[in-house]
Design a protein around this motif. Structure first.
Motif, mmCIF file in Angstrom:
data_model
loop_
_atom_site.group_PDB
_atom_site.id
_atom_site.type_symbol
_atom_site.label_atom_id
_atom_site.label_comp_id
_atom_site.label_asym_id
_atom_site.label_seq_id
_atom_site.Cartn_x
_atom_site.Cartn_y
_atom_site.Cartn_z
ATOM 1 N N THR A 170 0.734 -1.342 0.034
ATOM 2 C CA THR A 170 -0.008 -0.004 0.153
ATOM 3 C C THR A 170 0.855 1.346 -0.123
ATOM 4 N N MET A 171 2.035 1.171 0.809
ATOM 5 C CA MET A 171 2.963 2.506 0.824
ATOM 6 C C MET A 171 3.747 2.361 -0.615
ATOM 7 N N GLU A 172 3.820 1.333 -1.344
ATOM 8 C CA GLU A 172 4.282 1.398 -2.403
ATOM 9 C C GLU A 172 3.766 2.151 -3.689
ATOM 10 N N ARG A 173 2.256 2.025 -3.368
ATOM 11 C CA ARG A 173 1.323 2.476 -4.390
ATOM 12 C C ARG A 173 1.104 4.146 -4.095
ATOM 13 N N ILE A 174 1.644 4.761 -3.221
ATOM 14 C CA ILE A 174 1.638 6.222 -3.188
ATOM 15 C C ILE A 174 2.201 6.672 -4.572
ATOM 16 N N PRO A 175 1.597 7.733 -5.030
ATOM 17 C CA PRO A 175 2.350 8.166 -6.310
ATOM 18 C C PRO A 175 3.461 8.943 -5.967
ATOM 19 N N PRO A 176 4.567 8.799 -6.999
ATOM 20 C CA PRO A 176 5.718 9.041 -6.526
ATOM 21 C C PRO A 176 6.002 10.556 -6.147
ATOM 22 N N GLY A 177 5.297 11.576 -6.663
ATOM 23 C CA GLY A 177 5.358 12.759 -6.272
ATOM 24 C C GLY A 177 5.063 13.089 -4.721
ATOM 25 N N GLU A 178 3.865 12.624 -4.417
ATOM 26 C CA GLU A 178 3.563 12.473 -3.076
ATOM 27 C C GLU A 178 4.414 11.575 -2.292
ATOM 28 N N TYR A 179 4.828 10.445 -2.803
ATOM 29 C CA TYR A 179 5.857 9.738 -1.627
ATOM 30 C C TYR A 179 7.196 10.638 -1.291
ATOM 31 N N TYR A 180 7.564 11.142 -2.436
ATOM 32 C CA TYR A 180 8.958 11.873 -2.010
ATOM 33 C C TYR A 180 8.646 13.104 -1.118
ATOM 34 N N ALA A 181 7.485 13.689 -1.346
ATOM 35 C CA ALA A 181 7.144 14.986 -0.509
ATOM 36 C C ALA A 181 6.833 14.734 0.967
ATOM 37 N N MET A 182 6.437 13.386 1.151
ATOM 38 C CA MET A 182 6.180 13.059 2.500
ATOM 39 C C MET A 182 7.250 12.701 3.412
ATOM 40 N N PRO A 183 7.118 12.974 4.926
ATOM 41 C CA PRO A 183 8.044 12.604 5.793
ATOM 42 C C PRO A 183 7.829 11.072 5.765
ATOM 43 N N TYR A 184 8.869 10.318 6.546
ATOM 44 C CA TYR A 184 8.821 8.917 6.406
ATOM 45 C C TYR A 184 7.541 8.298 7.071
ATOM 46 N N TYR A 185 7.196 8.800 8.403
ATOM 47 C CA TYR A 185 6.138 8.217 9.094
ATOM 48 C C TYR A 185 4.687 8.464 8.365
ATOM 49 N N GLU A 186 4.734 10.021 7.566
ATOM 50 C CA GLU A 186 3.431 10.190 7.023
ATOM 51 C C GLU A 186 3.108 9.335 5.911
ATOM 52 N N ARG A 187 4.271 8.577 5.256
ATOM 53 C CA ARG A 187 3.701 7.378 4.405
ATOM 54 C C ARG A 187 3.312 6.448 5.032
ATOM 55 N N TRP A 188 3.793 5.962 6.057
ATOM 56 C CA TRP A 188 3.417 4.998 7.186
ATOM 57 C C TRP A 188 1.735 5.462 7.454
ATOM 58 N N LEU A 189 1.595 6.545 7.819
ATOM 59 C CA LEU A 189 0.096 7.036 8.076
ATOM 60 C C LEU A 189 -0.999 7.007 6.777
ATOM 61 N N THR A 190 -0.452 7.435 5.759
ATOM 62 C CA THR A 190 -1.094 7.418 4.483
ATOM 63 C C THR A 190 -1.502 5.980 4.192
ATOM 64 N N ALA A 191 -0.659 5.031 4.422
ATOM 65 C CA ALA A 191 -0.837 3.544 4.219
ATOM 66 C C ALA A 191 -1.771 3.150 5.309
ATOM 67 N N LEU A 192 -1.588 3.310 6.376
ATOM 68 C CA LEU A 192 -2.637 2.799 7.279
ATOM 69 C C LEU A 192 -3.864 3.472 7.312
ATOM 70 N N GLU A 193 -4.302 4.576 6.917
ATOM 71 C CA GLU A 193 -5.258 5.363 6.516
ATOM 72 C C GLU A 193 -6.088 4.444 5.365
ATOM 73 N N THR A 194 -5.350 4.258 4.520
ATOM 74 C CA THR A 194 -5.970 3.689 3.177
ATOM 75 C C THR A 194 -6.332 2.224 3.506
ATOM 76 N N LEU A 195 -5.629 1.420 4.402
ATOM 77 C CA LEU A 195 -6.094 -0.043 4.795
ATOM 78 C C LEU A 195 -7.203 -0.122 5.484
ATOM 79 N N VAL A 196 -6.972 0.739 6.571
ATOM 80 C CA VAL A 196 -8.482 0.757 7.500
ATOM 81 C C VAL A 196 -9.433 1.413 7.347
ATOM 82 N N GLY A 197 -9.291 2.342 6.205
ATOM 83 C CA GLY A 197 -10.455 3.079 5.770
ATOM 84 C C GLY A 197 -11.246 2.615 4.555
ATOM 85 N N SER A 198 -10.804 1.298 4.172
ATOM 86 C CA SER A 198 -11.396 0.572 3.090
ATOM 87 C C SER A 198 -12.296 -0.252 3.624
#
Length: 81
Positions: A53-81
């Motif tokens: 799920t983290m790997e599917r974050i679009p590259p522009g967003e991925y590189y703009a995010m701090p490390y744990y924001e990527r984690w939070l984005t993936a977590l929100e995607t997984l539990v929000g679906s």
């Protein structure tokens, strides 16, 4: 297909820290880390699903995010679906 985090052999990302264990700059980062562990332990998703799920974050967003924001984005995607 290469994802944004697939940077093997690339240069220019700086040195790796020498410390051991998770490093948290803010309380929310530690909370995100613990929430991920809890969801995995509860069987909500696997670490492989989390990583994918983290790997599917679009590259522009991925590189703009701090490390744990990527984690939070993936977590929100997984539990929000």
């Amino acid at each position: 297909m290469a994802y944004a985090n697939d940077v093997g052999g690339m240069h220019g990302f700086g040195d790796l820290p020498e410390e051991h264990g998770p490093l948290f700059e803010s309380v929310w980062e530690a909370q995100t880390f613990v929430l991920n562990q809890a969801f995995v332990a509860a069987g909500a998703y696997t670490l492989d699903e989390f990583r994918a799920t983290m790997e599917r974050i679009p590259p522009g967003e991925y590189y703009a995010m701090p490390y744990y924001e990527r984690w939070l984005t993936a977590l929100e995607t997984l539990v929000g679906s």
